[in-house]
Design an enzyme around this catalytic site. Structure first.
Site, PDB file in Angstrom:
ATOM      1  CE  LYS A 152      33.591  36.673  42.846  1.00  0.00           C
ATOM      2  NZ  LYS A 152      34.558  37.105  41.822  1.00  0.00           N
ATOM      3  NE  ARG A 156      23.678  41.065  39.663  1.00  0.00           N
ATOM      4  CZ  ARG A 156      24.930  40.682  39.603  1.00  0.00           C
ATOM      5  NH1 ARG A 156      25.304  39.590  40.251  1.00  0.00           N
ATOM      6  NH2 ARG A 156      25.821  41.372  38.916  1.00  0.00           N
ATOM      7  CG  PHE A 206      31.928  27.908  37.766  1.00  0.00           C
ATOM      8  CD1 PHE A 206      30.700  28.350  37.305  1.00  0.00           C
ATOM      9  CD2 PHE A 206      33.028  28.733  37.594  1.00  0.00           C
ATOM     10  CE1 PHE A 206      30.561  29.581  36.697  1.00  0.00           C
ATOM     11  CE2 PHE A 206      32.904  29.965  36.977  1.00  0.00           C
ATOM     12  CZ  PHE A 206      31.666  30.387  36.524  1.00  0.00           C
ATOM     13  CE  LYS A 229      29.186  39.701  44.102  1.00  0.00           C
ATOM     14  NZ  LYS A 229      29.703  40.484  42.940  1.00  0.00           N
TER      15      LYS A 229
END
Length: 296
Positions: free
Chosen positions: A52, A194, A124, A200
């Site tokens: 991340k 979401r 990404f 994460k």
């Protein structure tokens, strides 16, 4: 831009203009996929893991570079010259621990070449591809191999294995100054909002809130800010005292600004546990100045 003002004069006109500018920015927000939080015990089969990055999220729509708030990022033409004509989702990144420098660079209306020479667009995802993430990885690798752009690179993706290996990988990244990990399910297609297909992995949770007030400092902080009073998306108010530097106590984030805070789960009343200030969320470019003429 001229806004007629019949009551309140110039001050009202400025308020209306600021509201219109905000509305324009919100209307252009790109359709981003957003992550949920990994919880121990989740099945890791089929997931890919990556670092991340602590940069600024950016969306290339095939023609221009947009912030997550929908504002155009004024990147130099030479930086974008060899970008493809398809949408790209990624992070503008200077390296670990350099969030402040990259956010300062992207907020400028006139880009500075010496700053942008240090930035790379770390790809990404491919939002418009319509294929599962495992196949998108193959396409991203091919795209970054074929492009002539030095400034376009791909975030490394590796198959996830088990929880112990994931934590070992997290410890390695944190020890090197990184922020955390991301998990992306290989069978998932890109979707707005979401999703559990994107997770994460961090030692703490983070979220954003709006500064609505301050408390007075005591002791060595007499005459400075003791804590920020913030309001989260659920309308709950709480204080952020720890995490503020002496400079931030003397010159705190302005009322109405958005800040990022970290916390460790929720209390029984639903408030963030051990919440502390991380940073001002200042990763949006400055809005172009518009002239406002009052009506007399």
């Amino acid at each position: 831009m001229t806004i007629p003002v019949r009551q309140g004069g110039l001050r009202l006109g400025l308020v209306v203009a600021m509201w219109l500018l905000a509305a324009v920015a919100r209307a252009g927000e790109p359709p981003l996929q957003l992550a949920r939080v990994y919880q121990p015990g989740m099945d890791l089969q089929g997931y890919w893991v990556s670092e991340k990055l602590d940069g600024v999220r950016a969306y290339w729509d095939g023609q221009q570079l947009l912030s997550r708030g929908g504002n155009v990022i004024a990147a130099p033409d030479w930086f974008l010259r060899d970008f493809p004509d398809q949408p790209l989702d990624g992070e503008l990144w200077m390296g670990r621990g350099r969030f402040a420098q990259v956010s300062a660079a992207i907020r400028r209306l006139q880009p500075k070449a010496e700053e942008w020479r240090q930035i790379r667009f770390m790809l990404f995802d491919l939002p418009a591809s319509g294929v599962p993430f495992s196949e998108r990885i193959t396409r991203m690798r091919q795209l970054t191999r074929d492009t002539g752009s030095y400034h376009l690179a791909m975030v490394e993706q590796r198959p996830a294995t088990d929880h112990e290996a994931l934590l070992a990988d997290l410890d390695r990244v944190l020890a090197a100054g990184g922020e955390g990990l991301m998990l992306h399910h290989g069978d998932s297609v890109y979707q707005t909002g979401r999703t559990a297909a994107l997770l994460k992995v961090k030692t703490f949770q983070d979220a954003e809130a709006t500064v609505v007030d301050y408390t007075q400092g005591k002791g060595k902080y007499q005459g400075q800010v003791g804590a920020l009073v913030v309001e989260n998306e659920a309308g709950r108010r709480f204080k952020l005292g720890s995490g503020l530097s002496d400079a931030e106590r003397a010159d705190p984030p302005p009322l109405g600004s958005t800040v990022t805070y970290k916390f460790y789960g929720l209390t029984s009343t639903g408030l963030p546990r051990f919440a502390s200030f991380l940073r001002i969320r200042n990763d949006e470019p400055a809005a172009p100045t518009r002239q406002v003429s009052p009506s007399h």
